[in-house]
Design a protein around this motif. Structure first.
Motif, short mmCIF file in Angstrom:
data_model
loop_
_atom_site.label_atom_id
_atom_site.label_comp_id
_atom_site.label_asym_id
_atom_site.label_seq_id
_atom_site.Cartn_x
_atom_site.Cartn_y
_atom_site.Cartn_z
N SER A 42 72.17 113.42 45.96
CA SER A 42 70.88 112.92 45.51
C SER A 42 70.93 111.40 45.48
CB SER A 42 70.53 113.48 44.12
OG SER A 42 71.32 112.88 43.13
N ASN A 43 69.86 110.78 45.05
CA ASN A 43 69.83 109.32 45.00
C ASN A 43 70.75 108.76 43.92
OD1 ASN A 43 68.06 109.03 47.10
ND2 ASN A 43 66.25 109.05 45.79
N LYS A 44 71.02 109.53 42.87
CA LYS A 44 71.84 109.03 41.77
C LYS A 44 73.23 109.65 41.71
CE LYS A 44 68.27 107.82 38.45
NZ LYS A 44 67.81 108.02 37.08
N PHE A 45 73.36 110.93 42.09
CA PHE A 45 74.60 111.65 41.88
C PHE A 45 74.98 112.45 43.12
CE2 PHE A 45 72.30 111.55 37.79
CZ PHE A 45 73.18 110.75 37.07
N MET A 46 76.18 113.02 43.09
CA MET A 46 76.65 113.94 44.12
C MET A 46 77.14 115.21 43.44
SD MET A 46 78.62 111.77 47.02
CE MET A 46 78.69 113.21 48.08
N TYR A 47 76.97 116.32 44.12
CA TYR A 47 77.35 117.62 43.59
C TYR A 47 78.14 118.37 44.65
CZ TYR A 47 73.36 116.46 40.63
OH TYR A 47 72.48 115.83 39.79
N ALA A 48 79.15 119.11 44.23
CA ALA A 48 79.93 119.95 45.14
C ALA A 48 80.23 121.26 44.41
CB ALA A 48 81.23 119.26 45.53
N GLN A 49 80.09 122.36 45.14
CA GLN A 49 80.42 123.65 44.55
C GLN A 49 80.97 124.57 45.61
OE1 GLN A 49 77.04 125.42 42.69
NE2 GLN A 49 75.84 125.51 44.55
N ILE A 50 81.83 125.46 45.19
CA ILE A 50 82.41 126.47 46.07
C ILE A 50 81.74 127.79 45.73
CG2 ILE A 50 84.50 127.66 46.77
CD1 ILE A 50 86.00 125.07 46.16
N VAL A 51 81.11 128.39 46.74
CA VAL A 51 80.28 129.58 46.54
C VAL A 51 80.87 130.75 47.32
CG1 VAL A 51 77.98 130.53 46.89
CG2 VAL A 51 78.25 128.13 46.32
N ASP A 52 80.93 131.91 46.68
CA ASP A 52 81.29 133.15 47.34
C ASP A 52 79.98 133.85 47.70
OD1 ASP A 52 82.34 135.47 48.29
OD2 ASP A 52 83.21 136.12 46.40
N ASP A 53 79.63 133.83 48.97
CA ASP A 53 78.34 134.39 49.39
C ASP A 53 78.30 135.91 49.31
OD1 ASP A 53 76.89 132.02 50.03
OD2 ASP A 53 78.20 131.77 51.75
N LEU A 54 79.43 136.55 49.44
CA LEU A 54 79.46 138.00 49.39
C LEU A 54 79.08 138.51 48.00
CD1 LEU A 54 80.09 140.26 51.36
CD2 LEU A 54 82.41 140.29 50.47
N LYS A 55 79.64 137.90 46.97
CA LYS A 55 79.33 138.28 45.59
C LYS A 55 78.13 137.53 45.04
CE LYS A 55 84.10 139.39 44.55
NZ LYS A 55 85.29 138.99 43.79
N GLY A 56 77.83 136.38 45.64
CA GLY A 56 76.69 135.60 45.20
C GLY A 56 76.94 134.81 43.93
N ASN A 57 78.17 134.30 43.75
CA ASN A 57 78.44 133.49 42.57
C ASN A 57 79.23 132.23 42.92
OD1 ASN A 57 80.88 134.65 43.08
ND2 ASN A 57 81.13 135.61 41.10
N THR A 58 79.21 131.29 41.99
CA THR A 58 79.90 130.02 42.16
C THR A 58 81.31 130.15 41.60
OG1 THR A 58 77.81 128.84 41.93
CG2 THR A 58 79.82 127.58 41.59
N LEU A 59 82.30 129.79 42.40
CA LEU A 59 83.69 129.90 42.00
C LEU A 59 84.19 128.64 41.31
CD1 LEU A 59 84.97 131.57 45.27
CD2 LEU A 59 84.30 132.70 43.15
N ALA A 60 83.76 127.48 41.80
CA ALA A 60 84.15 126.20 41.21
C ALA A 60 83.06 125.19 41.50
CB ALA A 60 85.48 125.73 41.79
#
Length: 127
Positions: A42-60
């Motif tokens: 974004s203009n102010k921040f950065m975001y990173a996430q690890i997603v498991d698409d099979l289960k549909g949840n965020t791991l980290a």
């Protein structure tokens, strides 16, 4: 994600959405077998996430709004991106995730996105 791009959309946004769709087609081939490292800038921040698409949840996940980034002068420059990449890499390794697909979300592999990816690789992620 909408397939139709409105005519009043910013041209830069249109190009990013088209790139995002091309990247997504490549990622769909491996979806389910490997987790995905998603980057949002974004203009102010950065975001990173690890997603498991099979289960549909965020791991980290990690972002530059966290307390560990308080000492930085800016939360959107290369230095912050490098720190974010190493942080998400460490969190992934702690959860025994070593291979990911890099989803740059339509952004060019340049600057902050590249710095994040390289520092995540140095932290132990393979992609």
């Amino acid at each position: 994600m909408s397939n139709k791009i409105r005519t009043n959309t910013n041209p830069r946004q249109v190009i990013r959405i088209q790139k995002k769709e091309r990247i997504r087609k490549k990622i769909v081939r491996h979806m389910g077998s490997i987790s995905r490292l998603v980057v949002y800038r974004s203009n102010k921040f950065m975001y990173a996430q690890i997603v498991d698409d099979l289960k549909g949840n965020t791991l980290a996940q990690a972002n530059t709004q966290e307390d560990s980034f308080k000492s930085l002068k800016s939360k959107k420059n290369l230095e912050a991106a490098k720190l974010l990449g190493s942080l998400i890499g460490q969190r992934a390794v702690e959860k025994k995730i070593d291979r990911v697909l890099f989803d740059r979300n339509g952004y060019e592999y340049h600057g902050r996105v590249k710095a994040l990816a390289e520092s995540a690789r140095e932290a132990g992620l393979k992609f």
